[in-house]
Each structure stands twice: as C-alpha cells, then as structure tokens.
Design an enzyme around this catalytic site. Structure first.
Site, PDB file in Angstrom:
ATOM      1  N   MET A  61     -17.145 -41.583  20.685  1.00  0.00           N
ATOM      2  CA  MET A  61     -17.824 -42.502  20.626  1.00  0.00           C
ATOM      3  C   MET A  61     -17.263 -43.502  19.865  1.00  0.00           C
ATOM      4  O   MET A  61     -17.085 -44.566  19.377  1.00  0.00           O
ATOM      5  CB  MET A  61     -18.803 -41.759  19.299  1.00  0.00           C
ATOM      6  CG  MET A  61     -19.211 -40.841  19.709  1.00  0.00           C
ATOM      7  SD  MET A  61     -21.057 -40.496  18.517  1.00  0.00           S
ATOM      8  CE  MET A  61     -19.661 -39.999  16.902  1.00  0.00           C
ATOM      9  N   HIS A 115      -8.438 -42.515  20.253  1.00  0.00           N
ATOM     10  CA  HIS A 115      -7.037 -41.992  20.024  1.00  0.00           C
ATOM     11  C   HIS A 115      -6.302 -40.827  20.997  1.00  0.00           C
ATOM     12  O   HIS A 115      -6.430 -41.226  21.726  1.00  0.00           O
ATOM     13  CB  HIS A 115      -7.138 -41.241  18.194  1.00  0.00           C
ATOM     14  CG  HIS A 115      -8.288 -40.184  18.579  1.00  0.00           C
ATOM     15  ND1 HIS A 115      -7.875 -39.345  18.988  1.00  0.00           N
ATOM     16  CD2 HIS A 115      -9.341 -40.043  18.103  1.00  0.00           C
ATOM     17  CE1 HIS A 115      -8.971 -38.152  18.903  1.00  0.00           C
ATOM     18  NE2 HIS A 115      -9.751 -39.545  18.041  1.00  0.00           N
ATOM     19  N   HIS A 175      -8.432 -38.196  22.655  1.00  0.00           N
ATOM     20  CA  HIS A 175      -8.747 -38.934  23.487  1.00  0.00           C
ATOM     21  C   HIS A 175      -8.237 -39.029  24.829  1.00  0.00           C
ATOM     22  O   HIS A 175      -9.123 -38.788  25.575  1.00  0.00           O
ATOM     23  CB  HIS A 175      -9.982 -40.277  23.498  1.00  0.00           C
ATOM     24  CG  HIS A 175     -11.100 -39.964  21.924  1.00  0.00           C
ATOM     25  ND1 HIS A 175     -10.545 -41.317  20.301  1.00  0.00           N
ATOM     26  CD2 HIS A 175     -12.510 -39.447  22.082  1.00  0.00           C
ATOM     27  CE1 HIS A 175     -11.490 -40.247  20.477  1.00  0.00           C
ATOM     28  NE2 HIS A 175     -12.499 -39.691  20.427  1.00  0.00           N
ATOM     29  N   ASP A 203     -10.393 -52.608  21.661  1.00  0.00           N
ATOM     30  CA  ASP A 203      -9.319 -52.173  22.034  1.00  0.00           C
ATOM     31  C   ASP A 203      -8.884 -50.750  22.438  1.00  0.00           C
ATOM     32  O   ASP A 203      -8.254 -50.430  22.872  1.00  0.00           O
ATOM     33  CB  ASP A 203      -9.388 -51.524  20.476  1.00  0.00           C
ATOM     34  CG  ASP A 203      -7.934 -51.023  20.251  1.00  0.00           C
ATOM     35  OD1 ASP A 203      -6.430 -51.351  20.370  1.00  0.00           O
ATOM     36  OD2 ASP A 203      -8.093 -49.695  19.847  1.00  0.00           O
ATOM     37  N   ASP A 204     -10.420 -50.065  22.755  1.00  0.00           N
ATOM     38  CA  ASP A 204     -10.792 -49.361  23.114  1.00  0.00           C
ATOM     39  C   ASP A 204     -10.563 -49.610  24.401  1.00  0.00           C
ATOM     40  O   ASP A 204     -10.303 -48.225  24.966  1.00  0.00           O
ATOM     41  CB  ASP A 204     -12.541 -48.550  23.148  1.00  0.00           C
ATOM     42  CG  ASP A 204     -12.655 -48.225  22.083  1.00  0.00           C
ATOM     43  OD1 ASP A 204     -11.399 -47.316  21.054  1.00  0.00           O
ATOM     44  OD2 ASP A 204     -13.292 -48.158  21.841  1.00  0.00           O
ATOM     45  N   GLN A 217      -6.907 -49.077  25.988  1.00  0.00           N
ATOM     46  CA  GLN A 217      -6.882 -47.672  25.837  1.00  0.00           C
ATOM     47  C   GLN A 217      -6.923 -47.188  27.281  1.00  0.00           C
ATOM     48  O   GLN A 217      -6.192 -46.513  28.008  1.00  0.00           O
ATOM     49  CB  GLN A 217      -6.856 -47.209  24.458  1.00  0.00           C
ATOM     50  CG  GLN A 217      -6.423 -47.460  23.379  1.00  0.00           C
ATOM     51  CD  GLN A 217      -6.388 -46.407  22.306  1.00  0.00           C
ATOM     52  OE1 GLN A 217      -6.033 -45.532  22.207  1.00  0.00           O
ATOM     53  NE2 GLN A 217      -7.342 -46.561  21.177  1.00  0.00           N
ATOM     54  N   LYS A 268     -11.554 -29.859  18.960  1.00  0.00           N
ATOM     55  CA  LYS A 268     -11.548 -30.138  17.391  1.00  0.00           C
ATOM     56  C   LYS A 268     -13.447 -29.606  17.138  1.00  0.00           C
ATOM     57  O   LYS A 268     -13.449 -29.094  16.127  1.00  0.00           O
ATOM     58  CB  LYS A 268     -11.312 -31.010  16.865  1.00  0.00           C
ATOM     59  CG  LYS A 268     -11.703 -31.487  15.585  1.00  0.00           C
ATOM     60  CD  LYS A 268     -10.698 -32.970  14.648  1.00  0.00           C
ATOM     61  CE  LYS A 268     -11.189 -34.174  15.091  1.00  0.00           C
ATOM     62  NZ  LYS A 268     -13.044 -34.296  14.424  1.00  0.00           N
ATOM     63  N   SER A 289      -8.676 -38.138  14.841  1.00  0.00           N
ATOM     64  CA  SER A 289     -10.190 -38.287  14.596  1.00  0.00           C
ATOM     65  C   SER A 289     -10.561 -39.411  14.294  1.00  0.00           C
ATOM     66  O   SER A 289      -9.603 -40.309  13.474  1.00  0.00           O
ATOM     67  CB  SER A 289     -10.517 -37.274  13.247  1.00  0.00           C
ATOM     68  OG  SER A 289     -11.765 -37.581  12.899  1.00  0.00           O
ATOM     69  N   SER A 290     -11.493 -40.310  14.696  1.00  0.00           N
ATOM     70  CA  SER A 290     -11.683 -41.106  13.841  1.00  0.00           C
ATOM     71  C   SER A 290     -12.302 -41.495  13.198  1.00  0.00           C
ATOM     72  O   SER A 290     -11.386 -42.369  12.700  1.00  0.00           O
ATOM     73  CB  SER A 290     -12.785 -41.759  15.247  1.00  0.00           C
ATOM     74  OG  SER A 290     -13.180 -42.166  16.963  1.00  0.00           O
ATOM     75  N   ARG A 291     -12.538 -41.027  12.033  1.00  0.00           N
ATOM     76  CA  ARG A 291     -12.889 -41.254  11.281  1.00  0.00           C
ATOM     77  C   ARG A 291     -11.835 -40.974  10.376  1.00  0.00           C
ATOM     78  O   ARG A 291     -11.172 -41.067   8.551  1.00  0.00           O
ATOM     79  CB  ARG A 291     -13.734 -39.950  10.415  1.00  0.00           C
ATOM     80  CG  ARG A 291     -15.043 -39.836  11.694  1.00  0.00           C
ATOM     81  CD  ARG A 291     -16.302 -38.597  10.408  1.00  0.00           C
ATOM     82  NE  ARG A 291     -17.361 -39.485  10.971  1.00  0.00           N
ATOM     83  CZ  ARG A 291     -18.309 -38.786  11.875  1.00  0.00           C
ATOM     84  NH1 ARG A 291     -16.816 -37.578  12.284  1.00  0.00           N
ATOM     85  NH2 ARG A 291     -19.745 -38.735  12.240  1.00  0.00           N
TER      86      ARG A 291
HETATM   87  O1  PAF Z   1     -17.931 -35.913  20.253  1.00  0.00           O
HETATM   88  C1  PAF Z   1     -17.963 -36.746  19.736  1.00  0.00           C
HETATM   89  O2  PAF Z   1     -17.852 -37.881  20.282  1.00  0.00           O
HETATM   90  C2  PAF Z   1     -19.524 -36.827  20.432  1.00  0.00           C
HETATM   91  O3  PAF Z   1     -20.302 -35.784  19.666  1.00  0.00           O
HETATM   92  C3  PAF Z   1     -20.297 -36.832  21.601  1.00  0.00           C
HETATM   93  C4  PAF Z   1     -20.151 -35.359  22.430  1.00  0.00           C
HETATM   94  C5  PAF Z   1     -19.387 -38.727  22.344  1.00  0.00           C
HETATM   95  C6  PAF Z   1     -21.289 -37.050  22.010  1.00  0.00           C
HETATM   96  O4  PAF Z   1     -21.735 -38.475  21.442  1.00  0.00           O
END
Ligand code: PAF
Length: 287
Positions: free
Chosen positions: A30, A34, A37, A77-78, A81, A150, A186-188
C-alpha cells in the site's frame, strides 16, 4: 522502472513478459515503503525474472472510522526506493481503475481464520484484502507473491484462497523486518510521536518475554499470554486490542504449545494501532 496505471497497461506488460518465458514475482504493497517492503522486493528479485510491485491503498480493506484517508501516500519517494532494488515495474492504479462503477465482486474466505485476531477487530478487512490480492495476482500473472510475517493472519488467509481458487501462484512469507530497537517496521510507524515510538518498543519486549519463558519450558498458552499482558501493562501509553495464541498456520485454538504457534498482538499506542507477532516453535524431540 515502468509505471503502470491502467488495467490495459499492466495486462499488456505482464502478457509480454510471460510470452518471453520469464517468471513474475509480485510484491503487493500500500506504499509508504520501508526496509521491510524492500526486503520482500529483494527476495522476489532473487527468485523471479521480473519483479512487479504494486502501490495501492486499497479502500475496501478499511472499515468506517479507520485510517484510509490519512494513510501515508508518497508515490515519488516509493518509486525512488523501488528503483534501488531494482524493481522492473510498479502498478499504481487509481481506486476507480480497480473498482469502477458497477464493481460487485468480492472474495470472502468463509472460515474461522478470518473471524479471529484482526478479522474479529476489523470486520470486512480480509474480504477487502482477499479481493484486491486476487485481482493483483491475476493482473500480474504472478508466479510468486511475497508478503511479510508481520501480517501473519493475512498470509494464512491468502494461502487459503490461493488453494481454494486453484490460483497458480506460490505464496512466500518473509520474516518480520525490525528496526535495531526491535520495533517491527510498518508504514503506520510514521503516525507515532517521539514518545509514542519509544512506548511502541513494548510490543517487541512483551513478545520477547514470552519467547524467553517459552524457551525455558513454559508451554501453557494462558501463562504465555499473561506474560505478554504484564509487559504491555507496564507501558502507560499501550492499550492492548488483543493478545492471542493459536496454532500456526491453522490458527486453531490451543491450550498448550505443542507445535508451531502464532503469538499475535495488536496494541494501540495513542491513536495508532500496531500489530506484531512471533512464531513459537516447539522443539522437536531429538533421536
Ligand atoms: O499488507 C498490505 O500492505 C495489504 O494488505 C496488501 C496485501 C498490499 C493488500 O492491499
């Protein structure tokens, strides 16, 4: 790196790759990328001829009141990377491309595995995840798809529908990527203030405490969960959403850990909900 935004663009791209006999590794994301990913991208790079990432904040996996609007979006930025891996192509559609007017088809995994943990706390979440991942796997003509531990429950759900729908995709789960502090990437995490970031270290600490007790012989699920809760309780900013222990990958109820088991937690730190987990592996009897 090719940027694909429409169904026609991704279909033409993946059709040409497959026609040339090359394999495709899909890494759905999404965005707000980071190191976690990028680890998935590198894993895909090692075993697939072509690496296709997707960057799509999927509206149908967010419930009312969740952070769909606030979710970090930083596509430039994505891309920077992704180019370092390097990734061959990125699919970055608008929501209306994935869910045009009249869209009516959703994938529902009708099993207890979607009714617990985040499935219980976020009704409809896995319906949204399953729907978008099936669409992405189809569009990508993926040979392999890569996900992080995760989101271990998400991986279990993905394995289920890939098997049930006979999708010709191998699902690969990579270990959790952690900062040196132990915080799961985590992106969050970008939502956290400095003091919340320090408080968030309690997630990993609590899991480590359970891991230590487990390694020293504690196998009772109730006791292992209590250990996690006690450590979480020591951090005033931490508000646990769940602390659960299930067999892995079945996610069946257990009272003692006798095989691989998923110890999973969700904790609010301020307004940010974070998840983390470890897989406890019972030692195999020797000889
Ligand atoms: O893990 C995630 O970032 C999302 O749930 C995914 C797998 C990209 C689906 O939108």
């Amino acid at each position: 790196m090719k940027i694909l935004r429409t169904i026609q663009e991704i279909e033409e791209y993946t059709k040409a790759v497959k026609a040339s006999g090359r394999t495709i590794g899909l890494v759905p994301t999404m965005g707000a990328l980071h190191e976690g990913h990028l680890t998935l991208m590198r894993l895909a790079r090692q075993s697939c001829d072509v690496v296709l990432a997707s960057v799509f904040v999927n509206p149908v996996q967010f419930g009312p009141g969740e952070d769909y609007d606030a979710y970090p979006r930083q596509f430039e930025d994505d891309c920077a990377q992704l180019a370092t891996v390097p990734v061959d192509a990125v699919f970055h559609p608008d929501p209306v491309v994935m869910y045009p007017s009249g869209y009516a088809t959703y994938i529902n995994v009708e099993s207890a595995i979607t009714q617990k943990l985040c499935g219980a706390k976020r009704p409809g979440h896995f319906r949204g995840v399953a729907t978008v991942v099936v669409k992405l796997m189809n569009l990508a003509r993926a040979d392999k798809a890569f996900f992080g531990q995760k989101d271990a429950q998400q991986v279990v759900v993905i394995h289920r529908f890939v098997a049930d729908l006979n999708l010709p995709v191998e699902v690969v789960m990579a270990p959790i990527s952690r900062e040196a502090s132990g915080l799961a990437r985590s992106s969050r995490n970008v939502y956290l203030s400095a003091s919340e970031r320090t408080a968030a270290l309690v997630l990993h600490r609590s899991l480590q405490a359970a891991q230590t007790a487990f390694s020293q012989g504690e196998k009772e699920c109730l006791r292992l969960k209590q250990i996690v809760q006690t450590v979480l309780g020591s951090e005033p900013l931490a508000d646990p959403d769940y602390v659960e222990l299930y067999s892995f990958p079945e996610l069946a109820d257990i009272s003692r850990v006798q095989g691989p088991a998923l110890l999973a937690i969700a904790v609010r730190i301020g307004r940010t909900r974070l998840i983390d987990n470890i897989i406890l592996e019972a030692e195999k009897p020797c000889c």
